[in-house]
Design an enzyme around this catalytic site. Structure first.
Site, short mmCIF file in Angstrom:
data_model
loop_
_atom_site.label_atom_id
_atom_site.label_comp_id
_atom_site.label_asym_id
_atom_site.label_seq_id
_atom_site.Cartn_x
_atom_site.Cartn_y
_atom_site.Cartn_z
N TYR A 1 -3.48 -7.51 17.10
CA TYR A 1 -3.24 -6.57 15.72
C TYR A 1 -4.77 -5.84 15.83
O TYR A 1 -4.68 -4.58 15.47
CB TYR A 1 -3.13 -7.57 14.51
CG TYR A 1 -3.46 -6.76 13.15
CD1 TYR A 1 -2.34 -5.99 12.75
CD2 TYR A 1 -4.71 -6.83 12.51
CE1 TYR A 1 -2.41 -5.26 11.54
CE2 TYR A 1 -4.62 -6.16 11.30
CZ TYR A 1 -3.70 -5.26 10.91
OH TYR A 1 -3.89 -4.62 9.76
N ILE B 1 0.75 -1.22 0.07
CA ILE B 1 0.03 -0.14 -0.07
C ILE B 1 0.83 1.00 0.07
O ILE B 1 0.57 2.33 -0.67
CB ILE B 1 -0.77 0.03 1.18
CG1 ILE B 1 -1.89 -1.11 0.84
CG2 ILE B 1 -1.46 1.59 1.51
CD1 ILE B 1 -2.88 -1.43 2.26
N THR C 1 -1.42 -7.37 -1.39
CA THR C 1 0.11 -6.89 -1.37
C THR C 1 0.72 -8.13 -1.47
O THR C 1 0.35 -9.31 -1.33
CB THR C 1 0.62 -6.08 -0.17
OG1 THR C 1 0.19 -7.04 0.85
CG2 THR C 1 -0.46 -5.11 0.29
N LYS D 1 -5.18 -1.63 16.03
CA LYS D 1 -5.67 -0.71 15.01
C LYS D 1 -6.97 -0.16 15.46
O LYS D 1 -7.22 1.01 14.91
CB LYS D 1 -6.17 -1.68 13.58
CG LYS D 1 -5.20 -2.18 12.81
CD LYS D 1 -4.15 -1.10 12.27
CE LYS D 1 -2.97 -1.55 11.44
NZ LYS D 1 -2.05 -0.55 10.86
N ASN E 1 1.95 4.74 7.72
CA ASN E 1 1.31 3.50 6.84
C ASN E 1 1.97 2.26 7.48
O ASN E 1 1.63 1.13 7.43
CB ASN E 1 1.43 3.59 5.62
CG ASN E 1 1.10 2.18 4.82
OD1 ASN E 1 -0.03 1.89 4.76
ND2 ASN E 1 2.27 1.72 4.31
#
Length: 244
Positions: free
Chosen positions: A150, A18, A185, A154, A87
């Site tokens: 995770y 990204i 990705t 976020k 990012n």
């Protein structure tokens, strides 16, 4: 003339996926971009693709000295900074009952501490009209089995934008969250394999994973004046995954 003409941007995690797609889009829109990442080989490959309006700095977002080197390079060459796309992120699976301290530290050091340091160290170089973009995730809304650390990291990123929008009142700086869903990705393809990619595609109303360029396009929107009345917002670019 592109919508980011003359702007200077920093993109962490900018060598692949990204981040690299966003760097390509920013440059196409007229920006000068500094990409920051841990792997020199990936940075070299990114520079070969991105061309003369990109620079690369190697380092980790959780290391203050590395970030100081990044922003010193920006200041020395460009003088000021208009866009920060925080990012860089990491994630791996570990189910409740098996979560180690090392697992927690790895994820929160990059996704939370790294995001805070990336933005905080950029502020002295930014002024009115500047845009800060944080990478969230659909997992921050929905949760996911074995991804609790995770997902929690976020969710924390989402709240950073809400809190920072208050802290930044009167500065003319905006901060928003870009939350992708499953994105094809290089890392995701390798981690999921063909079967895993099909599973994530089937979970998404659009029945496919995102192309990184689709996420980069929305990052460019949040970086540009087209989003000038947006701050503290979350933009979900997840094919509907976390919306139903």
């Amino acid at each position: 003339m592109g919508k980011l003409e003359g702007k200077v941007a920093v993109i962490t995690g900018g060598a692949t996926g990204i981040g690299r797609a966003a760097a390509r889009r920013f440059i196409d829109e007229g920006a000068f971009v500094f990409v920051f990442g841990r792997r020199q080989a990936a940075l070299d490959a990114a520079l070969a693709e991105l061309g003369p309006n990109a620079r690369a700095v190697q380092g980790s977002v959780s290391d203050e000295a590395d970030l100081d080197r990044l922003y010193a390079a920006v200041k020395a060459e460009r003088g000021a900074l208009d866009i920060v796309f925080a990012n860089a992120g990491t994630g791996s699976q570990s189910r409740l009952g098996e979560i180690s301290v090392e697992h927690i530290d790895e994820i929160f050091d990059t996704n939370v501490k790294g995001t805070i340091l990336t933005v905080q160290k950029a502020l002295p170089m930014m002024g009115k009209g500047g845009s800060i973009i944080l990478t969230g995730s659909s997992a921050g809304t929905t949760g996911a089995p074995a991804f609790s650390a995770y997902s929690a990291s976020k969710a924390a990123v989402r709240n950073l934008a809400r809190s920072w929008a208050e802290d930044l009142k009167g500065t003319g700086l905006r901060v928003n969250v870009l939350s992708p869903g499953a994105t094809a990705t290089e890392l995701a393809k390798e981690a999921l394999g063909e079967a895993g990619q099909k599973v994530f595609a089937a979970m998404t109303p659009l029945q496919r994973m995102a192309d990184p360029a689709e996420i980069g396009a929305v990052a460019a929107f949040l970086a540009s004046g087209d989003s000038s009345f947006m701050t503290a917002s979350e933009v979900a670019v997840d094919g509907g995954l976390a919306q139903l």
